[in-house]
Design a protein around this motif. Structure first.
Motif, short mmCIF file in Angstrom:
data_model
loop_
_atom_site.label_atom_id
_atom_site.label_comp_id
_atom_site.label_asym_id
_atom_site.label_seq_id
_atom_site.Cartn_x
_atom_site.Cartn_y
_atom_site.Cartn_z
N LEU A 1 0.96 -0.94 0.04
CA LEU A 1 -0.07 0.02 0.06
C LEU A 1 0.91 1.25 0.23
N SER A 2 0.70 2.15 -1.00
CA SER A 2 1.49 3.18 -1.18
C SER A 2 3.02 3.06 -0.77
N PRO A 3 3.69 2.46 -1.45
CA PRO A 3 5.01 2.12 -1.23
C PRO A 3 5.90 3.64 -1.27
N ILE A 4 6.60 3.63 -0.41
CA ILE A 4 7.42 5.14 -0.27
C ILE A 4 8.82 4.76 -1.01
N GLU A 5 9.78 6.02 -1.48
CA GLU A 5 10.88 6.10 -1.90
C GLU A 5 11.76 6.77 -0.92
N ILE A 6 12.86 6.69 -0.57
CA ILE A 6 13.64 7.18 0.35
C ILE A 6 14.94 7.37 -0.34
N PRO A 7 15.52 8.70 -0.68
CA PRO A 7 16.90 8.99 -1.09
C PRO A 7 18.02 8.57 -0.32
N ILE A 8 19.02 8.07 -0.92
CA ILE A 8 20.17 7.69 0.20
C ILE A 8 20.38 8.89 0.90
#
Length: 561
Positions: free
Chosen positions: A346-353
Motif C-alpha cells: 500500500l502506497s510504497p514510499i521512496e527514500i533517497p540515499i
C-alpha cells in the motif's frame, strides 16, 4: 548445646548438598549457567547451616563463630536470578541491574561487619537487644520480601522471553521455559510458607526457638537437592541440543554452496552464534531452509519479511531495495499495515540515499537501532507513527542491495538480540541473492544433517506411531520449513512424505504381525499400534508396500516358518 533429631538431620542434609555441589563445581565440566546453579545451591544451604549453629547453641559457647557469618540470604536470590538470565541468554539485562540487585547484600554485609565490631567492643554503640532485633526480625523479613520480589521479576522475565519469539514452535521455547516456571512455582510456594511461618511465630505466643522452621528447612533442602541434580541433568540435555543445532547450521551453510560459515559470517559473529542460545540457530535454520527453493528475487524478499513477522514477533517488516539510477530506496516487500495481500504494498514510499534512518543505513552500510524515535530527527513516518525502529543493510558482492527495516509501536521494543538476528538474516538473504545472480542452485546431499535427524526421530523416538503426525509437525520439530522438508524427503528417500512415514509404520507392523507377543492382536489393532489412523489406511498402505494384505502376510510367514 541443644541437639535433636531434626536439627542434626537438617545440618547433615545441608552439608551433604554443599559438599556434592562443591565436588561438581570443581571436578565436572560446566558452563556459566551451571556455575550459577551450583553457587546458588551452596550459599542457600550455608544460610540454613548458619541458623542451625545458632539453634543448637554452638554460637553461645563459641561467639567467635558469629564473626564468620555473612548475609548469604541476600546473595543467593541474586545468584538464582543470574542463573535464570544466563539460561535464557539475557545476561546483558542482568548485568544492567546487578549492582542494584547486590545492594541489599552489600548493605547487610556492612551492617553485619559493624555488628561484629560492636560485639567485640561489648555492645558499646548498639545494645544487644537492638542488634538481635535487626539480625533476627528485620533481616528475615527483608530477606523473604527480597526473594519474593526477585521471584516475581524473574517470572515476568520468562514471560517476556516467551513472547519475544512469536510463533517459534512450542518445543523450542515453551518446553524450555516450562522447566523454569515449575522451579519458580515451587520456590514461590516455599517463600509463602516462609511468610506463613513468620506470621505463626508472631501469633503463637508459646512458639519458641526455631522448631517451627524445621519442616520449612527440610522442604527447602529437598528443593535445593532436586534443583542441583535435576538442573544439572537438564542443562546437559540443553547443551547437547545446542550442539546438534550448531552442527545442523554448519551443514546447512555447506548445502547453500558455501565452504563453511566463515565465508558468510565474521569471526565475531561466529563466536556470538556459538555462544547464543539454541533459538538463534533454530531461527537461522528456518530462514535458510525457507529460502532454499526460492528462485527469484521477489520470492526471496517476501519470504524474508514474512518470516521476520512470524518468528520474531514484529508488527511490521519491510525490505527496501536500491534503485541505482535514481539513487533511492524503494519498498519491495512488506508485512504489516503496508501489506494489501497478494504481495502488494500500500502506497510504497521512496527514500533517497542518506535521508531518514533507512537512507542513512544504506549510505553508511551500518545498522541502526533506535529505541525512541521521538528523539531521532531522521525518522520518516510511513503509514503511521511508531516508537522504535531497527534497520540493517543487505550487502552482497560488496555493494548495497537494500535495507531490512522494522518499526514497532512500543518504545524500546528492539534489543541487541533483534539487531544480531537481523544482521544474520540480512547475510543469509545476501548469500541467497548471490547464488541467484550466479544461477547457482543449492543442492540436497546424502549427508544432510536434517535428514539424519529426521531418521533418528523415526527410528529411536518412533514418532511415526503418532497417527496425527504431519509434515508441519515434523518441520516444526526440526526447525525447518515445510516445503524444504518435503523436498528433503522426496530427494533422499525417493518417496513422498506420506509413503516415507508409512514405510516405517509398515516395518513396525510386519514385526508385530510375526511376533508371538502380538499374537492376540487383531490386524487392525496392529495397524493402529504402528501409527495408522484407520483400517482402510493401514490395509491400503500395507498392500502397496508388501503386495499382500496383513492377513496374507501373516499366513504366508507362518507357513514358511
Amino acid at each position: 548445646m541443644s541437639w535433636n533429631f531434626f536439627n542434626i538431620l537438617i545440618l547433615a542434609s545441608s552439608t551433604f548438598v554443599i559438599l556434592i555441589s562443591i565436588f561438581k563445581l570443581v571436578w565436572f565440566e560446566y558452563n556459566r549457567t551451571m556455575v550459577y546453579l551450583r553457587w546458588f545451591t551452596i550459599l542457600a544451604n550455608l544460610v540454613i547451616i548458619q541458623v542451625i549453629l545458632i539453634d543448637i547453641g554452638l554460637t553461645n559457647n563459641h561467639p567467635w563463630l558469629l564473626l564468620l557469618y555473612i548475609p548469604f540470604q541476600f546473595l543467593s536470590p541474586v545468584l538464582f536470578t543470574a542463573f535464570t538470565f544466563s539460561y535464557l541468554g539475557r545476561m546483558g539485562v542482568f548485568k544492567k541491574y546487578r549492582l542494584i540487585l547486590l545492594l541489599p547484600f552489600v548493605i547487610f554485609f556492612l551492617l553485619y561487619t559493624f555488628f561484629k565490631v560492636n560485639m567485640l567492643l561489648d555492645y558499646v554503640v548498639l545494645s544487644k537487644q537492638i542488634v538481635t532485633y535487626i539480625g533476627n526480625e528485620l533481616d528475615e523479613n527483608l530477606a523473604v520480601s527480597f526473594s519474593l520480589v526477585l521471584g516475581i521479576w524473574n517470572y515476568r522475565t520468562i514471560h517476556v522471553y516467551e513472547r519475544s519469539f512469536g510463533n517459534l514452535p512450542y518445543q523450542i521455547v515453551m518446553k524450555k521455559t516450562i522447566w523454569l516456571k515449575s522451579i519458580y512455582a515451587v520456590l514461590v510456594v516455599l517463600c509463602l510458607l516462609w511468610v506463613g511461618t513468620i506470621l505463626y511465630l508472631r501469633i503463637e505466643e508459646n512458639a519458641m526457638g526455631h522448631e517451627a522452621y524445621y519442616p520449612l528447612w527440610l522442604l527447602f533442602i529437598s528443593f535445593y537437592y532436586c534443583f542441583c541434580f535435576l538442573g544439572t541433568e537438564h542443562l546437559r540435555k540443553v547443551n547437547k541440543t545446542k550442539n546438534i543445532a550448531r552442527a545442523s547450521l554448519g551443514k546447512l551453510s555447506h548445502e547453500f554452496g558455501l565452504k563453511g560459515l566463515g565465508s558468510v559470517f565474521t569471526a565475531y559473529e561466529l563466536e556470538a552464534i556459538e555462544g547464543s542460545q539454541f533459538e538463534t540457530t533454530a531461527i537461522l535454520g528456518y530462514f535458510a531452509t525457507s529460502l532454499f527453493d526460492k528462485n527469484n528475487t521477489k520470492d526471496i524478499l517476501w519470504d524474508v519479511v514474512g518470516n521476520c513477522i512470524s518468528k520474531l514477533n514484529l508488527e511490521d517488516c519491510v525490505v527496501y531495495t536500491l534503485d541505482s539510477e535514481s539513487n533511492t530506496l524503494i519498498q519491495k516487500a512488506a508485512y504489516g499495515n503496508k501489506n494489501l495481500g497478494e504481495r502488494k504494498i500500500l502506497s510504497p514510499i521512496e527514500i533517497p540515499i542518506g535521508k531518514g534512518i533507512v537512507g542513512t543505513v544504506a549510505q553508511t552500510r551500518k545498522s541502526v537501532l533506535v529505541k525512541d524515535l521521538s528523539k531521532d530527527p531522521r525518522y520518516i513516518e510511513d503509514d503511521r507513527p511508531r516508537k522504535s525502529e531497527l534497520a540493517v543493510p543487505i550487502i552482497y558482492e560488496d555493494k548495497i542491495f537494500g535495507v531490512l527495516d522494522s518499526e514497532h509501536s512500543v518504545k524500546g521494543f528492539f534489543q541487541e538480540r533483534h539487531l544480531f538476528l537481523f544482521q544474520l538474516i540480512a547475510k543469509l538473504t545476501a548469500t541467497k541473492l548471490a547464488l541467484l545472480s550466479k544461477k547457482s542452485a543449492a543442492v540436497i546431499t546424502d549427508d544432510n544433517a536434517y535428514y539424519k535427524q529426521l531418521c533418528l526421530l523415526l527410528e529411536n523416538e518412533k514418532i511415526y506411531q503418532n497417527p496425527e503426525l504431519s509434515l508441519t509437525m515434523i518441520a516444526e520439530q526440526l526447525n525447518i520449513s515445510g516445503p524444504y522438508l518435503s523436498q528433503l524427503v522426496n530427494k533422499l528417500s525417493k518417496n513422498n512424505f506420506s509413503d516415507f512415514i508409512n514405510s516405517y509404520r509398515i516395518r513396525d507392523a510386519e514385526y508385530m504381525l510375526l511376533n508371538s507377543d502380538f499374537a492376540s492382536y487383531t490386524n487392525v489393532a496392529i495397524g493402529l499400534e504402528a501409527g495408522f489412523n484407520s483400517k482402510s489406511a493401514f490395509y491400503s498402505s500395507f498392500k502397496k508396500h508388501t503386495g499382500l494384505t496383513p492377513s496374507q502376510y501373516r499366513e504366508k510367514r507362518r507357513l514358511v516358518s
